[in-house]
Design a protein around this motif. Structure first.
Motif, mmCIF file in Angstrom:
data_model
loop_
_atom_site.group_PDB
_atom_site.id
_atom_site.type_symbol
_atom_site.label_atom_id
_atom_site.label_comp_id
_atom_site.label_asym_id
_atom_site.label_seq_id
_atom_site.Cartn_x
_atom_site.Cartn_y
_atom_site.Cartn_z
ATOM 1 N N THR A 162 4.593 0.390 -17.318
ATOM 2 C CA THR A 162 5.075 -0.776 -17.614
ATOM 3 C C THR A 162 5.822 -1.803 -16.709
ATOM 4 O OG1 THR A 162 6.990 0.067 -18.534
ATOM 5 C CG2 THR A 162 5.102 -0.241 -20.229
ATOM 6 N N PHE A 163 6.543 -1.051 -15.895
ATOM 7 C CA PHE A 163 7.061 -1.575 -14.634
ATOM 8 C C PHE A 163 6.640 -2.584 -13.933
ATOM 9 C CE2 PHE A 163 8.679 -1.836 -10.480
ATOM 10 C CZ PHE A 163 10.212 -2.027 -10.561
ATOM 11 N N PRO A 164 5.359 -2.450 -13.276
ATOM 12 C CA PRO A 164 4.540 -3.354 -12.584
ATOM 13 C C PRO A 164 4.286 -4.808 -13.299
ATOM 14 C CG PRO A 164 3.644 -1.302 -12.221
ATOM 15 C CD PRO A 164 4.500 -1.117 -13.388
ATOM 16 N N PHE A 165 4.133 -4.549 -14.589
ATOM 17 C CA PHE A 165 3.807 -5.731 -15.265
ATOM 18 C C PHE A 165 5.096 -6.640 -15.500
ATOM 19 C CE2 PHE A 165 0.152 -3.056 -16.568
ATOM 20 C CZ PHE A 165 -0.903 -3.855 -17.020
ATOM 21 N N PHE A 166 6.112 -6.025 -15.951
ATOM 22 C CA PHE A 166 7.612 -6.854 -15.898
ATOM 23 C C PHE A 166 8.044 -7.084 -14.508
ATOM 24 C CE2 PHE A 166 7.157 -4.997 -19.989
ATOM 25 C CZ PHE A 166 7.794 -6.011 -20.802
ATOM 26 N N ALA A 167 7.802 -6.258 -13.579
ATOM 27 C CA ALA A 167 7.945 -6.674 -12.204
ATOM 28 C C ALA A 167 7.189 -8.099 -11.462
ATOM 29 C CB ALA A 167 7.684 -5.600 -11.097
ATOM 30 N N LEU A 168 5.942 -8.072 -12.069
ATOM 31 C CA LEU A 168 5.105 -9.329 -11.737
ATOM 32 C C LEU A 168 5.618 -10.750 -12.344
ATOM 33 C CD1 LEU A 168 1.584 -8.200 -11.521
ATOM 34 C CD2 LEU A 168 2.924 -9.189 -9.655
ATOM 35 N N VAL A 169 6.320 -10.087 -13.770
ATOM 36 C CA VAL A 169 7.010 -11.495 -14.380
ATOM 37 C C VAL A 169 8.046 -11.793 -13.826
ATOM 38 C CG1 VAL A 169 8.296 -12.102 -16.450
ATOM 39 C CG2 VAL A 169 6.185 -10.678 -16.596
ATOM 40 N N LEU A 170 9.076 -10.956 -13.255
ATOM 41 C CA LEU A 170 10.084 -11.283 -12.399
ATOM 42 C C LEU A 170 9.721 -11.908 -11.186
ATOM 43 C CD1 LEU A 170 13.502 -10.945 -11.988
ATOM 44 C CD2 LEU A 170 12.939 -8.392 -11.244
ATOM 45 N N ALA A 171 8.897 -11.442 -10.449
ATOM 46 C CA ALA A 171 8.512 -12.150 -9.348
ATOM 47 C C ALA A 171 8.136 -13.584 -9.495
ATOM 48 C CB ALA A 171 7.245 -11.315 -8.633
ATOM 49 N N GLY A 172 7.335 -13.765 -10.628
ATOM 50 C CA GLY A 172 7.239 -15.099 -10.820
ATOM 51 C C GLY A 172 8.321 -16.018 -11.049
ATOM 52 N N PHE A 173 9.316 -15.525 -11.796
ATOM 53 C CA PHE A 173 10.548 -16.260 -11.932
ATOM 54 C C PHE A 173 11.210 -16.521 -10.843
ATOM 55 C CE2 PHE A 173 14.868 -16.453 -13.347
ATOM 56 C CZ PHE A 173 15.129 -17.148 -14.321
ATOM 57 N N ALA A 174 11.370 -15.537 -9.944
ATOM 58 C CA ALA A 174 12.360 -15.681 -8.624
ATOM 59 C C ALA A 174 11.501 -16.712 -7.630
ATOM 60 C CB ALA A 174 12.338 -14.159 -7.824
ATOM 61 N N ALA A 175 10.247 -16.682 -7.644
ATOM 62 C CA ALA A 175 9.396 -17.615 -6.974
ATOM 63 C C ALA A 175 9.642 -19.090 -7.248
ATOM 64 C CB ALA A 175 7.927 -17.154 -6.806
ATOM 65 N N ALA A 176 9.589 -19.287 -8.610
ATOM 66 C CA ALA A 176 9.775 -20.624 -9.114
ATOM 67 C C ALA A 176 11.338 -20.883 -8.966
ATOM 68 C CB ALA A 176 9.171 -20.572 -10.480
#
Length: 320
Positions: A8-22
């Motif tokens: 599950t970590f990589p899935f939520f980490a990608l969400v966090l990456a998108g949040f940080a990028a925006a």
């Protein structure tokens, strides 16, 4: 539990990456609709077609799954509206809040995550829940949201909104991709080699880009809707999504099995885990279009997405 977190970590980490990028404007906010368009019209339909075409047709026609999930969704919508309506939160905001309480992020996150956790067989029940949410639950909540439009014209507005919602479903490529995959499974049809490879490449891109886009959408919503709001406006709905929804399905599904309904225990587990997912991020776009308080909807989605890393992983650990 550690093995589950490793998935599950990589899935939520990608969400966090998108949040940080925006949030840090490394990804321009103007680019987010383009990412959404790529996922919605290209990558995700290919992924759903692939899962549908490789899933036995019997799993895509499981009326027991549809019945239990739909019943619980309707109960949750009614409960959420009844519990949240007040002098400030009227039909429009209450109905969209109810939708975000009952509509999990099964397309962008749920199907690939559940397949990664529990195997290809998880795709069938998860896809069925998507159809229920896109065709029935969302159309009902959109129709209910129009009841604010005058006492005399409320029913007419509701019917008109329901028709428009169904037209929106017809224009959405995801139900058609699911239908196409089901027909391909039934007829055992395969795309021509070069076409299939192209579609599968798009399907492989769906999960990472969709998860990154979820984070970007959440960041944009937070930036654009930063007005203060009491916790009581959004936290109870977030708890309904993460706790009440899966518990309700588990209880109703277990009771249905005891009454003799032919609901497979594995399918019930998948549907409960779908309900334990965070709220669907596209409800924020719908709320903005319908003039609801998008700041409230965005907060519910953000809270459920952050908390689901723990609550969803715990649900998987308890049920599998």
């Amino acid at each position: 539990m550690l093995n589950i977190l490793l998935v599950t970590f990589p899935f939520f980490a990608l969400v966090l990456a998108g949040f940080a990028a925006a949030h840090r404007r490394m990804l321009p906010l103007e680019a987010i609709p383009g990412l959404n368009g790529f996922v919605l019209f290209f990558a995700l339909p290919c992924m759903l077609f692939r899962f549908g075409s490789t899933t036995p047709i019997a799993q895509l026609l499981d009326l027991s799954v549809v019945g239990v999930y739909l019943l619980c969704g309707l109960v949750l919508v009614a409960f959420a509206i009844a519990m949240t309506m007040n002098e400030r939160i009227r039909w429009n905001d209450a109905s969209l809040g109810a939708l975000v309480a009952a509509f999990p992020n099964s397309g962008f996150m749920g199907v690939p995550l559940l397949v990664a956790l529990l195997g290809q067989r998880a795709a069938g029940p998860a896809i069925l829940t998507m159809l229920v949410d896109m065709v029935i639950t969302s159309s009902l909540c959109v129709a209910l949201s129009r009841l604010d439009e005058g006492e005399g014209h409320g029913r007419e507005a509701m019917l008109d909104a329901g028709k428009k919602a169904l037209k929106g479903v017809a224009a959405n490529p995801m139900p058609w991709a699911i239908l196409g995959g089901a027909l391909a499974s039934y007829w055992q049809f395969r795309l021509p080699g070069p076409v299939e490879k192209t579609a599968w490449l798009l399907a492989d891109a769906a999960s990472p880009v969709a998860l990154f886009t979820i984070g970007a959408v959440l960041a944009r919503s937070q930036i654009q809707s930063s007005h203060p709001m009491p916790l009581s406006d959004y936290l109870p709905v977030a708890l309904m999504k993460l706790l009440l929804h899966p518990l309700l399905i588990l209880a109703v599904g277990t009771a249905a099995r005891q009454l003799g309904v032919p609901l497979d225990s594995y399918a019930l587990t998948i549907v409960v885990l779908v309900a334990a997912l965070p709220s669907a991020s596209n409800v924020s776009l719908l709320a903005e279009r319908l003039g609801a308080d998008n700041g409230r909807i965005a907060r519910i989605i953000l809270v459920t997405t952050v908390a689901a890393f723990v609550t969803f992983s715990a649900a998987v650990s308890l049920l599998t």
